[in-house]
Design a protein around this motif. Sequence first.
Motif, PDB file in Angstrom:
ATOM      1  N   THR A 148     -13.202   0.222   1.726  1.00 21.34           N
ATOM      2  CA  THR A 148     -13.495   0.686   3.075  1.00 21.34           C
ATOM      3  C   THR A 148     -13.496   2.210   3.154  1.00 21.34           C
ATOM      4  OG1 THR A 148     -11.232   0.888   3.931  1.00 21.34           O
ATOM      5  CG2 THR A 148     -12.184  -1.326   3.835  1.00 21.34           C
ATOM      6  N   SER A 149     -13.960   2.717   4.293  1.00 22.41           N
ATOM      7  CA  SER A 149     -14.019   4.161   4.509  1.00 22.41           C
ATOM      8  C   SER A 149     -12.638   4.795   4.548  1.00 22.41           C
ATOM      9  CB  SER A 149     -14.760   4.451   5.819  1.00 22.41           C
ATOM     10  OG  SER A 149     -14.102   3.825   6.914  1.00 22.41           O
ATOM     11  N   LEU A 150     -11.610   4.001   4.774  1.00 19.69           N
ATOM     12  CA  LEU A 150     -10.235   4.506   4.791  1.00 19.69           C
ATOM     13  C   LEU A 150      -9.548   4.336   3.431  1.00 19.69           C
ATOM     14  CD1 LEU A 150      -9.038   3.210   8.298  1.00 19.69           C
ATOM     15  CD2 LEU A 150      -9.901   5.480   7.683  1.00 19.69           C
ATOM     16  N   ARG A 152      -9.161   1.516   1.675  1.00 20.56           N
ATOM     17  CA  ARG A 152      -8.462   0.248   1.507  1.00 20.56           C
ATOM     18  C   ARG A 152      -9.365  -0.737   0.768  1.00 20.56           C
ATOM     19  NH1 ARG A 152      -5.481   3.577   2.220  1.00 20.56           N
ATOM     20  NH2 ARG A 152      -4.112   3.951   4.003  1.00 20.56           N
ATOM     21  N   THR A 182       0.617   3.008  -0.539  1.00 17.42           N
ATOM     22  CA  THR A 182      -0.386   4.067  -0.667  1.00 17.42           C
ATOM     23  C   THR A 182       0.167   5.311  -1.347  1.00 17.42           C
ATOM     24  OG1 THR A 182       0.114   4.795   1.598  1.00 17.42           O
ATOM     25  CG2 THR A 182      -1.724   3.261   1.303  1.00 17.42           C
ATOM     26  N   SER A 187      -5.711   6.220  -2.341  1.00 23.77           N
ATOM     27  CA  SER A 187      -6.836   5.594  -1.657  1.00 23.77           C
ATOM     28  C   SER A 187      -7.835   5.086  -2.684  1.00 23.77           C
ATOM     29  CB  SER A 187      -7.526   6.597  -0.728  1.00 23.77           C
ATOM     30  OG  SER A 187      -6.657   7.009   0.312  1.00 23.77           O
TER      31      SER A 187
END
Length: 310
Positions: A148-150, A152, A182, A187
Motif C-alpha cells: 500500500t501507499s503507507l 503496509r 514497523t 515500510s
Amino acid sequence: YGSRHLAPDFKRRQLIFDSFQRLFQNATYISEPHPISSNPKGTMLYSWGAGYHGQLGLTGSRKKCRQEPALVQFSEPAVLVACGGFHSAILTDEGKVYTFGDGRYGQLGNLLRKDNMLSVPHLVDQLVTEQVVVTQLACGQYHTAAVTSLGRLYTWGSGRHGQLGHGTRLDERFPRKIEVDTNKFGSFSLVSCGDRHTIVLNDRGDVITFGSGQHGQLGHQNSADRLFPCTVSYFKSTAVRCVSIEAGATLSAAVTSEGELYVWGFGESIHPKSVANVVDCPRHVPFKEKIKQAAIGQAHILALTGMIRP
C-alpha cells in the motif's frame, strides 16, 4: 518434462508476432508511462493462453484457450498486471485491485467460500472499504499480495506453507494486513510471489521472506517454513542494501544498490556444477557490468544491466 512440454516451433511464434502487429494496426493506443510515477490517460488490456479457470478475464470463454491476444473488457486505466498459477490481478491508476480466475483458495480476495471462480475482473472491494491505496501487487501459485501507499502489506489466498505471513497455515479469502513491528521491519516497498513463498523489500533495503523454505528459497540457511516475515540475515550481516527483488517458483533473487546480483533456492539449471542444486543462503553471481533488475522463470533467469557507456 516429458514429450507433452515441447518448445514452440517458429510457425507458432510467428502467429503470435503477426497477431500483435494486427492489434497495433487496428487499435489506437495512448502512451503508457511508468506504472506508479504518473497517471496514464487510458490503457488497453489483452490476454491469451489457457482460460479454463477464467484467468483470461474474457466473457464467455472460461473453458477455452486463446492462442491470439484478445481484448479484456476493462474500462479503468490500469498501471500494473500480475499473473498467478490460475488467476490474474489488475492494479488501476487509483490504487484499486481487480482480480479474476481461480478463487478456490481465496486468492481473488472477493469470493465467499461457496464460490470458486470469476471469469471477468471484479473489484477487491474490502481494500476500498478500508480506504487502502495499493501501489504494487504480485500473484503466486495460489496467493496474492499487495503493498500500500503507507508501506503496509496485505496478503490473501492459500496459506498452507505460511506464504501469507500471518503466523498460521490458514487460507484467507479476503485481504488481511500483515501485522508487524514497523520499528523492526520499516515500510514495505516491493513484493514478489513464488509458488509457495513471498519475498518483500522494505525502505531500508532489507530483504524479508516467508512461506515455504523447502528448497532454500527463503534464504535463511535452512529448509524450514516461515509463517511470519523474517529478515534475510545475510544482507544485514554484510551491510548490503538491496533495491530490487524477484521470486520464481522455488528460487529468489535480489539486486543490491551496487548493482550486484544474488540468487538462492532451487536451481539445478541455474547454479554452477560446483554448487549444490539447493542453495539456502544468498549466492553472489559475478558480472562485469552492474545489474539493474532480474527476472526468474520456472528454471531460468534474465539479468538486465544498467546503461553501459563507452
